[in-house]
Design a protein around this motif. Structure first.
Motif, mmCIF file in Angstrom:
data_model
loop_
_atom_site.group_PDB
_atom_site.id
_atom_site.type_symbol
_atom_site.label_atom_id
_atom_site.label_comp_id
_atom_site.label_asym_id
_atom_site.label_seq_id
_atom_site.Cartn_x
_atom_site.Cartn_y
_atom_site.Cartn_z
ATOM 1 N N MET A 1 0.876 -1.180 0.002
ATOM 2 C CA MET A 1 -0.172 0.195 -0.053
ATOM 3 C C MET A 1 0.903 1.159 0.002
ATOM 4 O O MET A 1 1.828 1.413 0.781
ATOM 5 C CB MET A 1 -0.927 -0.049 1.224
ATOM 6 N N THR A 2 0.607 2.106 -0.731
ATOM 7 C CA THR A 2 1.457 3.343 -0.890
ATOM 8 C C THR A 2 0.727 4.363 0.026
ATOM 9 O O THR A 2 -0.241 4.393 0.589
ATOM 10 C CB THR A 2 1.265 4.093 -2.345
ATOM 11 N N GLU A 3 1.745 5.310 0.564
ATOM 12 C CA GLU A 3 1.396 6.276 1.665
ATOM 13 C C GLU A 3 0.689 7.389 1.018
ATOM 14 O O GLU A 3 0.725 7.835 -0.096
ATOM 15 C CB GLU A 3 2.864 6.981 2.073
ATOM 16 N N GLN A 4 -0.420 7.958 1.919
ATOM 17 C CA GLN A 4 -1.123 8.914 1.451
ATOM 18 C C GLN A 4 -0.674 10.268 1.384
ATOM 19 O O GLN A 4 0.209 10.520 2.156
ATOM 20 C CB GLN A 4 -2.424 8.933 2.401
ATOM 21 N N LEU A 5 -0.859 10.876 0.327
ATOM 22 C CA LEU A 5 -0.257 12.323 0.184
ATOM 23 C C LEU A 5 -1.080 13.455 0.720
ATOM 24 O O LEU A 5 -2.611 13.236 0.721
ATOM 25 C CB LEU A 5 -0.004 12.478 -1.478
ATOM 26 N N LEU A 6 -0.599 14.226 1.379
ATOM 27 C CA LEU A 6 -1.432 15.434 2.034
ATOM 28 C C LEU A 6 -1.474 16.623 1.142
ATOM 29 O O LEU A 6 -0.348 16.853 0.409
ATOM 30 C CB LEU A 6 -0.553 15.970 3.481
ATOM 31 N N THR A 7 -2.461 17.309 1.146
ATOM 32 C CA THR A 7 -2.672 18.678 0.616
ATOM 33 C C THR A 7 -1.960 19.562 1.449
ATOM 34 O O THR A 7 -1.572 19.485 2.507
ATOM 35 C CB THR A 7 -4.008 18.771 0.455
ATOM 36 N N VAL A 8 -1.760 20.935 1.018
ATOM 37 C CA VAL A 8 -1.343 21.924 1.922
ATOM 38 C C VAL A 8 -2.065 22.231 3.040
ATOM 39 O O VAL A 8 -1.560 22.479 4.194
ATOM 40 C CB VAL A 8 -1.055 23.398 0.882
ATOM 41 N N ASN A 9 -3.540 22.151 2.578
ATOM 42 C CA ASN A 9 -4.452 22.543 3.823
ATOM 43 C C ASN A 9 -4.073 21.447 4.930
ATOM 44 O O ASN A 9 -4.178 21.586 6.197
ATOM 45 C CB ASN A 9 -5.688 22.455 3.705
ATOM 46 N N GLU A 10 -4.146 20.098 4.322
ATOM 47 C CA GLU A 10 -3.660 18.997 5.382
ATOM 48 C C GLU A 10 -2.543 19.155 6.314
ATOM 49 O O GLU A 10 -2.367 18.680 7.414
ATOM 50 C CB GLU A 10 -3.863 17.816 4.699
ATOM 51 N N LEU A 11 -1.483 19.381 5.354
ATOM 52 C CA LEU A 11 -0.312 19.761 6.095
ATOM 53 C C LEU A 11 -0.182 20.642 7.173
ATOM 54 O O LEU A 11 0.394 20.756 8.248
ATOM 55 C CB LEU A 11 0.936 19.846 5.109
ATOM 56 N N ALA A 12 -0.764 21.957 6.605
ATOM 57 C CA ALA A 12 -0.921 23.045 7.572
ATOM 58 C C ALA A 12 -1.591 22.573 8.836
ATOM 59 O O ALA A 12 -1.273 23.295 9.951
ATOM 60 C CB ALA A 12 -1.534 24.171 6.862
ATOM 61 N N ASP A 13 -2.763 21.949 8.881
ATOM 62 C CA ASP A 13 -3.314 21.412 10.056
ATOM 63 C C ASP A 13 -2.428 20.617 10.923
ATOM 64 O O ASP A 13 -2.369 20.699 11.922
ATOM 65 C CB ASP A 13 -4.564 20.685 9.669
ATOM 66 N N TYR A 14 -1.580 19.630 10.262
ATOM 67 C CA TYR A 14 -0.827 18.968 10.736
ATOM 68 C C TYR A 14 0.149 19.731 11.679
ATOM 69 O O TYR A 14 0.549 19.136 12.856
ATOM 70 C CB TYR A 14 -0.361 18.010 9.975
ATOM 71 N N LEU A 15 0.882 20.699 11.204
ATOM 72 C CA LEU A 15 1.996 21.409 11.463
ATOM 73 C C LEU A 15 1.446 22.271 12.558
ATOM 74 O O LEU A 15 2.366 23.178 13.110
ATOM 75 C CB LEU A 15 2.756 21.930 10.584
ATOM 76 N N LYS A 16 -0.012 22.649 12.481
ATOM 77 C CA LYS A 16 -0.361 23.740 13.373
ATOM 78 C C LYS A 16 0.119 25.284 12.744
ATOM 79 O O LYS A 16 0.462 25.935 13.655
ATOM 80 C CB LYS A 16 -0.520 23.691 14.593
ATOM 81 N N LYS A 17 0.142 25.307 11.550
ATOM 82 C CA LYS A 17 0.615 26.672 10.802
ATOM 83 C C LYS A 17 -0.493 26.788 9.859
ATOM 84 O O LYS A 17 -1.148 26.084 9.358
ATOM 85 C CB LYS A 17 1.790 26.331 9.967
ATOM 86 N N PRO A 18 -0.192 28.107 9.418
ATOM 87 C CA PRO A 18 -1.309 28.631 8.399
ATOM 88 C C PRO A 18 -0.703 28.081 7.039
ATOM 89 O O PRO A 18 0.403 27.969 6.865
ATOM 90 C CB PRO A 18 -1.261 30.344 8.274
ATOM 91 N N THR A 19 -1.766 27.942 6.181
ATOM 92 C CA THR A 19 -1.529 27.626 4.897
ATOM 93 C C THR A 19 -0.389 28.531 4.120
ATOM 94 O O THR A 19 0.480 28.050 3.181
ATOM 95 C CB THR A 19 -2.472 27.313 3.847
ATOM 96 N N SER A 20 -0.204 29.781 4.480
ATOM 97 C CA SER A 20 0.556 30.771 3.862
ATOM 98 C C SER A 20 1.832 30.279 4.364
ATOM 99 O O SER A 20 2.971 30.559 3.497
ATOM 100 C CB SER A 20 0.113 31.978 4.100
ATOM 101 N N TRP A 21 2.204 29.835 5.535
ATOM 102 C CA TRP A 21 3.611 29.274 6.067
ATOM 103 C C TRP A 21 3.767 28.264 5.111
ATOM 104 O O TRP A 21 5.068 27.996 4.646
ATOM 105 C CB TRP A 21 3.342 28.973 7.438
ATOM 106 N N VAL A 22 3.043 27.298 4.794
ATOM 107 C CA VAL A 22 3.391 25.919 4.179
ATOM 108 C C VAL A 22 3.929 26.695 2.582
ATOM 109 O O VAL A 22 5.014 26.188 2.431
ATOM 110 C CB VAL A 22 2.384 24.978 3.869
ATOM 111 N N TYR A 23 3.070 27.427 2.089
ATOM 112 C CA TYR A 23 3.662 27.813 0.748
ATOM 113 C C TYR A 23 4.922 28.739 0.881
ATOM 114 O O TYR A 23 5.705 28.430 -0.069
ATOM 115 C CB TYR A 23 2.355 28.742 0.153
ATOM 116 N N ASP A 24 4.949 29.505 1.832
ATOM 117 C CA ASP A 24 6.153 30.201 1.879
ATOM 118 C C ASP A 24 7.312 29.260 2.068
ATOM 119 O O ASP A 24 8.520 29.622 1.904
ATOM 120 C CB ASP A 24 6.368 31.236 3.228
#
Length: 62
Positions: A1-24
């Motif tokens: 089974m392959t690992e699920q890929l996270l979206t920017v929003n999902e990663l931002a939630d995981y890291l508890k950061k705004p999506t703008s931080w992920v993009y930056d």
């Protein structure tokens, strides 16, 4: 089974950061592009966090 890929929003939630931080910081965070969108493997992000944080690896703090 392959690992699920996270979206920017999902990663931002995981890291508890705004999506703008992920993009930056997308150049630093391991990612892949699917069309015009970023996708992240959680295992790669966790390894990146471990390596870039410096100090004692998290596994030794538990």
């Amino acid at each position: 089974m392959t690992e699920q890929l996270l979206t920017v929003n999902e990663l931002a939630d995981y890291l508890k950061k705004p999506t703008s931080w992920v993009y930056d910081n997308a150049r630093e965070i391991p990612h892949m592009r699917v069309g015009r969108e970023y996708r992240f493997r959680l295992s790669e992000v966790n390894l990146w966090l471990e390596v870039t944080r410096g100090g004692v690896p998290l596994k030794y703090l538990r």
